[in-house]
Design a protein around this motif. Structure first.
Motif, PDB file in Angstrom:
ATOM      1  N   ALA A 113       0.835  -1.199   0.000  1.00 61.08           N
ATOM      2  CA  ALA A 113       0.000   0.000   0.000  1.00 61.08           C
ATOM      3  C   ALA A 113       0.867   1.244   0.000  1.00 61.08           C
ATOM      4  CB  ALA A 113      -0.924  -0.013   1.209  1.00 61.08           C
ATOM      5  N   LEU A 114       0.480   2.262  -0.775  1.00 65.41           N
ATOM      6  CA  LEU A 114       1.156   3.545  -0.932  1.00 65.41           C
ATOM      7  C   LEU A 114       2.459   3.456  -1.723  1.00 65.41           C
ATOM      8  CD1 LEU A 114       0.568   5.190   2.573  1.00 65.41           C
ATOM      9  CD2 LEU A 114      -0.843   5.301   0.523  1.00 65.41           C
ATOM     10  N   GLU A 115       2.752   2.297  -2.275  1.00 57.32           N
ATOM     11  CA  GLU A 115       3.938   2.157  -3.114  1.00 57.32           C
ATOM     12  C   GLU A 115       3.650   2.750  -4.503  1.00 57.32           C
ATOM     13  OE1 GLU A 115       6.880  -1.403  -4.846  1.00 57.32           O
ATOM     14  OE2 GLU A 115       5.349  -1.835  -3.318  1.00 57.32           O
ATOM     15  N   VAL A 116       4.643   3.446  -5.055  1.00 53.54           N
ATOM     16  CA  VAL A 116       4.516   3.989  -6.403  1.00 53.54           C
ATOM     17  C   VAL A 116       4.758   2.850  -7.391  1.00 53.54           C
ATOM     18  CG1 VAL A 116       5.421   5.618  -8.103  1.00 53.54           C
ATOM     19  CG2 VAL A 116       5.265   6.289  -5.698  1.00 53.54           C
ATOM     20  N   VAL A 117       3.729   2.536  -8.188  1.00 61.43           N
ATOM     21  CA  VAL A 117       3.842   1.394  -9.092  1.00 61.43           C
ATOM     22  C   VAL A 117       4.173   1.819 -10.519  1.00 61.43           C
ATOM     23  CG1 VAL A 117       2.322  -0.040  -7.701  1.00 61.43           C
ATOM     24  CG2 VAL A 117       1.351   1.363  -9.519  1.00 61.43           C
ATOM     25  N   ALA A 118       4.000   3.110 -10.836  1.00 58.75           N
ATOM     26  CA  ALA A 118       4.351   3.587 -12.179  1.00 58.75           C
ATOM     27  C   ALA A 118       4.596   5.092 -12.125  1.00 58.75           C
ATOM     28  CB  ALA A 118       3.246   3.277 -13.182  1.00 58.75           C
ATOM     29  N   ARG A 119       5.512   5.538 -12.977  1.00 57.46           N
ATOM     30  CA  ARG A 119       5.824   6.958 -13.101  1.00 57.46           C
ATOM     31  C   ARG A 119       5.705   7.345 -14.573  1.00 57.46           C
ATOM     32  NH1 ARG A 119       8.386   8.944  -8.436  1.00 57.46           N
ATOM     33  NH2 ARG A 119       9.025   7.293  -6.964  1.00 57.46           N
ATOM     34  N   ILE A 120       4.895   8.357 -14.854  1.00 55.58           N
ATOM     35  CA  ILE A 120       4.645   8.797 -16.239  1.00 55.58           C
ATOM     36  C   ILE A 120       5.050  10.264 -16.369  1.00 55.58           C
ATOM     37  CG2 ILE A 120       2.907   9.118 -18.036  1.00 55.58           C
ATOM     38  CD1 ILE A 120       2.015   6.851 -15.186  1.00 55.58           C
ATOM     39  N   LYS A 337      -4.201   4.887  -7.576  1.00 54.22           N
ATOM     40  CA  LYS A 337      -4.679   6.257  -7.728  1.00 54.22           C
ATOM     41  C   LYS A 337      -3.591   7.093  -8.388  1.00 54.22           C
ATOM     42  CE  LYS A 337      -6.142  10.307  -5.040  1.00 54.22           C
ATOM     43  NZ  LYS A 337      -6.375  10.852  -3.680  1.00 54.22           N
ATOM     44  N   LEU A 338      -4.013   8.068  -9.215  1.00 57.45           N
ATOM     45  CA  LEU A 338      -3.061   8.983  -9.836  1.00 57.45           C
ATOM     46  C   LEU A 338      -2.722  10.116  -8.872  1.00 57.45           C
ATOM     47  CD1 LEU A 338      -4.522   9.324 -13.452  1.00 57.45           C
ATOM     48  CD2 LEU A 338      -2.392   8.185 -12.805  1.00 57.45           C
ATOM     49  N   VAL A 339      -1.437  10.424  -8.763  1.00 55.20           N
ATOM     50  CA  VAL A 339      -0.965  11.523  -7.926  1.00 55.20           C
ATOM     51  C   VAL A 339       0.007  12.356  -8.753  1.00 55.20           C
ATOM     52  CG1 VAL A 339       0.262  12.183  -5.833  1.00 55.20           C
ATOM     53  CG2 VAL A 339      -1.231  10.175  -5.812  1.00 55.20           C
ATOM     54  N   ALA A 349      -0.325   2.747  -5.237  1.00 58.79           N
ATOM     55  CA  ALA A 349      -1.191   1.670  -4.735  1.00 58.79           C
ATOM     56  C   ALA A 349      -2.004   2.157  -3.542  1.00 58.79           C
ATOM     57  CB  ALA A 349      -0.350   0.464  -4.345  1.00 58.79           C
ATOM     58  N   LEU A 350      -3.309   1.887  -3.548  1.00 54.98           N
ATOM     59  CA  LEU A 350      -4.185   2.281  -2.454  1.00 54.98           C
ATOM     60  C   LEU A 350      -4.260   1.220  -1.366  1.00 54.98           C
ATOM     61  CD1 LEU A 350      -7.116   3.888  -4.473  1.00 54.98           C
ATOM     62  CD2 LEU A 350      -5.368   5.062  -3.126  1.00 54.98           C
TER      63      LEU A 350
END
Length: 391
Positions: A113-120, A337-339, A349-350
């Motif tokens: 949870a709260l892990e960044v799974v993708a960067r765009i 979720k997108l941040v 990740a939520l």
């Protein structure tokens, strides 16, 4: 038989009433047959998906198996790597045919949870605020203003970059965005004419595309036939209601609303289309039909995000690579979720996500057209093209 009535007189009141009744019955039967023929193939193709949906709902996790994932999408992997998108724990598959372009993104290993799974990178995000000036000028000529207009103008301009843009400092990102958008195949319901059935009452009856069929004056044109709109749109509305188990009036209103939005931007955005898709019609008609197709694909992919990092009155409507192809979430809600960051958009990740689990978003939270109050299967199919397994 009345006294004195000639049974051979075919113009007698009795025979006249009988003929009227027969004609009405034949028209009713003809309409039912046409609607059944029009949507039989679509209904049959959806039926197996409903069965899969019920069986999948018994599982606490939407895990991948050999039977429910497509092959690895090498084209996506190559494009993403070349343009700075990182998603080390995700595996991107080609969506299955029954997924209608949504799905195939899964966790390759466990995610916390709260892990960044993708960067765009921000340069790849489609947004009105980063669209070329010519797209802004074109949108300013439209009849009505909306987020759908701005985002469609940005998409059309990105799909058809000018020579000046291709020679500029941002040429690399311009080409990257063009390649990404040109790969959009699916959109809302009936973007592909096959959704209407291959018959004279279906795809053969549309003018270029269903969204582009008809006019804003159809109510007056077809009132003498006691029809609320263009016959092809009317039949499509009846079929859409049947597929989604919704009210016929609601389905028809939703189709006509979509058509009005398209026509409000059609003439303003058509000049942005440099090389229209090859199909039967004049070059101006094909440009307008391409605008309709792009609008449908934009509506099916859009989301909202605070790009500037500040909470304003209304988040920005955007389309983000990778996020736009995620599958619909189940009852537990989206798992990512997108941040917005300084120069990138992150997919976070939520909750904990297990290896093999599908990465999902909630399409219900996506922006909708003005005055659109559709809900449930009707909206999920019409706007996003989502299959019954997502309803």
């Amino acid at each position: 038989q009345r006294e004195g009535e000639n049974p051979n007189n075919r113009s007698s009141p009795g025979h006249s009433r009988a003929r009227v009744l027969v004609r009405r019955t034949m028209r009713l039967n003809g309409t039912i047959t046409a609607i059944s023929t029009l949507f039989a193939s679509a209904a049959l193709s959806f039926a197996p998906n409903r069965a899969r949906h019920h069986s999948r709902s018994l599982s606490p996790l939407r895990l991948s198996t050999k039977s429910n994932v497509g092959k690895i999408d090498d084209g996506w992997a190559e494009w993403a790597t070349a343009n700075g998108i990182t998603s080390p724990k995700l595996i991107v598959h080609e969506p299955l045919e029954e997924e209608r372009g949504k799905g195939g993104v899964r966790a390759g290993e466990s995610i916390s949870a709260l892990e960044v799974v993708a960067r765009i990178p921000n340069a790849l995000v489609l947004a009105a605020m980063t669209s070329p000036p010519r797209a802004v000028r074109a949108a300013a000529e439209a009849k009505n203003f909306s987020w759908a207009l701005d985002l469609t103008a940005a998409a059309v301009a990105s799909l058809h970059p000018s020579e000046e843009e291709l020679a500029g400092d941002d040429a690399e990102s311009v080409l990257a965005k063009q390649r990404w958008i040109s790969g959009w195949e699916n959109g809302g319901w009936a973007t592909n004419g096959a959704d209407l059935g291959e018959c004279k009452w279906g795809s053969e009856g549309v003018t270029g595309t269903l969204m582009a069929t008809g006019s804003d004056n159809d109510h007056n044109i077809y009132a003498k036939f006691r029809m609320p709109c263009h016959p092809t749109v009317h039949r499509a509305g009846l079929g859409l209601a049947m597929l989604t188990n919704s009210e016929e009036g609601d389905a028809l209103d939703a189709l006509m609303r979509r058509g009005r939005v398209y026509r409000s931007m059609r003439d303003a955005l058509a000049p942005l289309v440099e090389n229209p898709t090859e199909r039967k019609g004049s070059i101006n008609e094909r440009r307008r039909w391409d605008v309709a197709d792009t609008l449908s694909k934009v509506l099916s992919r859009a989301t909202k995000i605070d790009l500037d990092g500040e909470t304003g009155p209304e988040p920005t409507s955007v389309i983000v690579p990778l996020h736009e192809r995620l599958g619909q979430c189940d009852d537990r809600g989206a798992n990512v979720k997108l941040v917005a960051g300084d120069d990138e958009v992150m997919l976070v990740a939520l909750r904990d996500i297990g290896a093999g689990e599908e990465i999902t978003r909630d399409y219900v939270a996506a922006p909708r057209l003005d005055d659109d109050s559709t809900e449930g299967p009707l909206r999920l199919l019409l706007q996003f093209g989502l299959p019954p397994s997502a309803w």
